[in-house]
Design an enzyme around this catalytic site. Structure first.
Site, short mmCIF file in Angstrom:
data_model
loop_
_atom_site.label_atom_id
_atom_site.label_comp_id
_atom_site.label_asym_id
_atom_site.label_seq_id
_atom_site.Cartn_x
_atom_site.Cartn_y
_atom_site.Cartn_z
N LYS A 116 0.82 -1.21 0.00
CA LYS A 116 0.00 0.00 0.00
C LYS A 116 0.86 1.27 0.00
O LYS A 116 2.09 1.18 0.18
CB LYS A 116 -0.92 -0.02 1.22
CG LYS A 116 -1.93 -1.18 1.19
CD LYS A 116 -2.80 -1.16 2.42
CE LYS A 116 -3.83 -2.27 2.40
NZ LYS A 116 -4.74 -2.19 3.56
N TYR A 169 -12.34 -2.14 -4.24
CA TYR A 169 -12.91 -2.37 -2.91
C TYR A 169 -14.44 -2.28 -2.90
O TYR A 169 -15.04 -2.06 -1.85
CB TYR A 169 -12.32 -1.39 -1.89
CG TYR A 169 -10.89 -1.71 -1.52
CD1 TYR A 169 -10.59 -2.81 -0.71
CD2 TYR A 169 -9.83 -0.93 -1.95
CE1 TYR A 169 -9.29 -3.12 -0.36
CE2 TYR A 169 -8.51 -1.22 -1.60
CZ TYR A 169 -8.26 -2.32 -0.81
OH TYR A 169 -6.97 -2.63 -0.46
N PHE A 216 -15.82 2.55 6.53
CA PHE A 216 -14.43 2.89 6.22
C PHE A 216 -14.15 2.99 4.72
O PHE A 216 -13.02 3.28 4.32
CB PHE A 216 -13.47 1.87 6.85
CG PHE A 216 -13.71 0.45 6.42
CD1 PHE A 216 -13.21 -0.04 5.21
CD2 PHE A 216 -14.44 -0.42 7.23
CE1 PHE A 216 -13.43 -1.35 4.82
CE2 PHE A 216 -14.66 -1.74 6.84
CZ PHE A 216 -14.15 -2.20 5.63
N ASN A 250 -1.76 -0.11 6.94
CA ASN A 250 -1.25 -1.38 7.44
C ASN A 250 -0.35 -2.10 6.43
O ASN A 250 -0.25 -3.32 6.43
CB ASN A 250 -2.39 -2.27 7.93
CG ASN A 250 -3.34 -2.68 6.83
OD1 ASN A 250 -3.10 -2.46 5.65
ND2 ASN A 250 -4.45 -3.31 7.21
N HIS A 292 -1.89 -5.53 1.42
CA HIS A 292 -3.18 -6.18 1.17
C HIS A 292 -2.90 -7.56 0.61
O HIS A 292 -1.94 -7.76 -0.12
CB HIS A 292 -3.98 -5.37 0.14
CG HIS A 292 -5.13 -6.13 -0.44
ND1 HIS A 292 -6.39 -6.10 0.10
CD2 HIS A 292 -5.20 -6.98 -1.51
CE1 HIS A 292 -7.20 -6.88 -0.61
NE2 HIS A 292 -6.50 -7.42 -1.59
N GLU A 326 -9.47 -10.26 -7.98
CA GLU A 326 -8.43 -9.25 -7.78
C GLU A 326 -7.29 -9.33 -8.78
O GLU A 326 -6.81 -8.30 -9.25
CB GLU A 326 -7.89 -9.34 -6.35
CG GLU A 326 -8.89 -8.92 -5.30
CD GLU A 326 -8.37 -8.99 -3.90
OE1 GLU A 326 -9.04 -8.42 -3.00
OE2 GLU A 326 -7.30 -9.59 -3.66
#
Length: 138
Positions: A9, A49, A57, A112, A115, A126
């Protein structure tokens, strides 16, 4: 052999740890079979997403994912999805096991670092979202 998608990310790219993330995957028997850098548009992040569209979120996540470059990769190996999930650690780095990518590098539940596809159906969506067949080598 199973394939999965992983994304370093924007926070991981900014911290200059793309190589460290790849190294951890490779040391655990995974092979990088597709790799590229990209700047996701907000629309691309929203499409990726979309499953989370109704979650509180969603706006924050898609804004974050379109805030800077990401490293996209297709990984291949035995139980690739589970291996990647285990190496990443829990979504919230506070709950991640010692030695996992998120425990070692992540700042928050959103920033974080990485992914990873959470199952075969997700990986099937994906991988082709970002890679065509000519961009994957095995």
């Amino acid at each position: 052999m199973e394939r999965t998608l992983s994304i370093v990310k924007p926070d991981g790219v900014k911290k200059n740890i793309i190589g460290e993330v790849i190294k951890r995957f490779e040391k655990n028997g995974l092979k990088v079979v597709g790799l590229k850098l990209a700047n996701l548009s907000k629309k691309e992040a929203e499409g990726f997403y979309a499953v989370h569209k109704s979650r509180p979120f969603f706006e924050s996540l898609t804004g974050f994912m379109s805030s800077g470059p990401v490293a996209l990769m297709v990984l291949s190996g035995d139980n690739a999805i589970k291996k990647v999930r285990d190496l990443m650690g829990a979504t919230d780095p506070k709950n991640a096991a010692p030695g996992t990518i998120r425990k070692d590098f992540a700042d928050s539940i959103e920033a974080n670092i990485v992914h990873g596809s959470d199952g075969p159906d997700t990986a099937a969506f994906e991988i082709p979202y970002f890679f065509n067949a000519l961009e994957i080598f095995e």
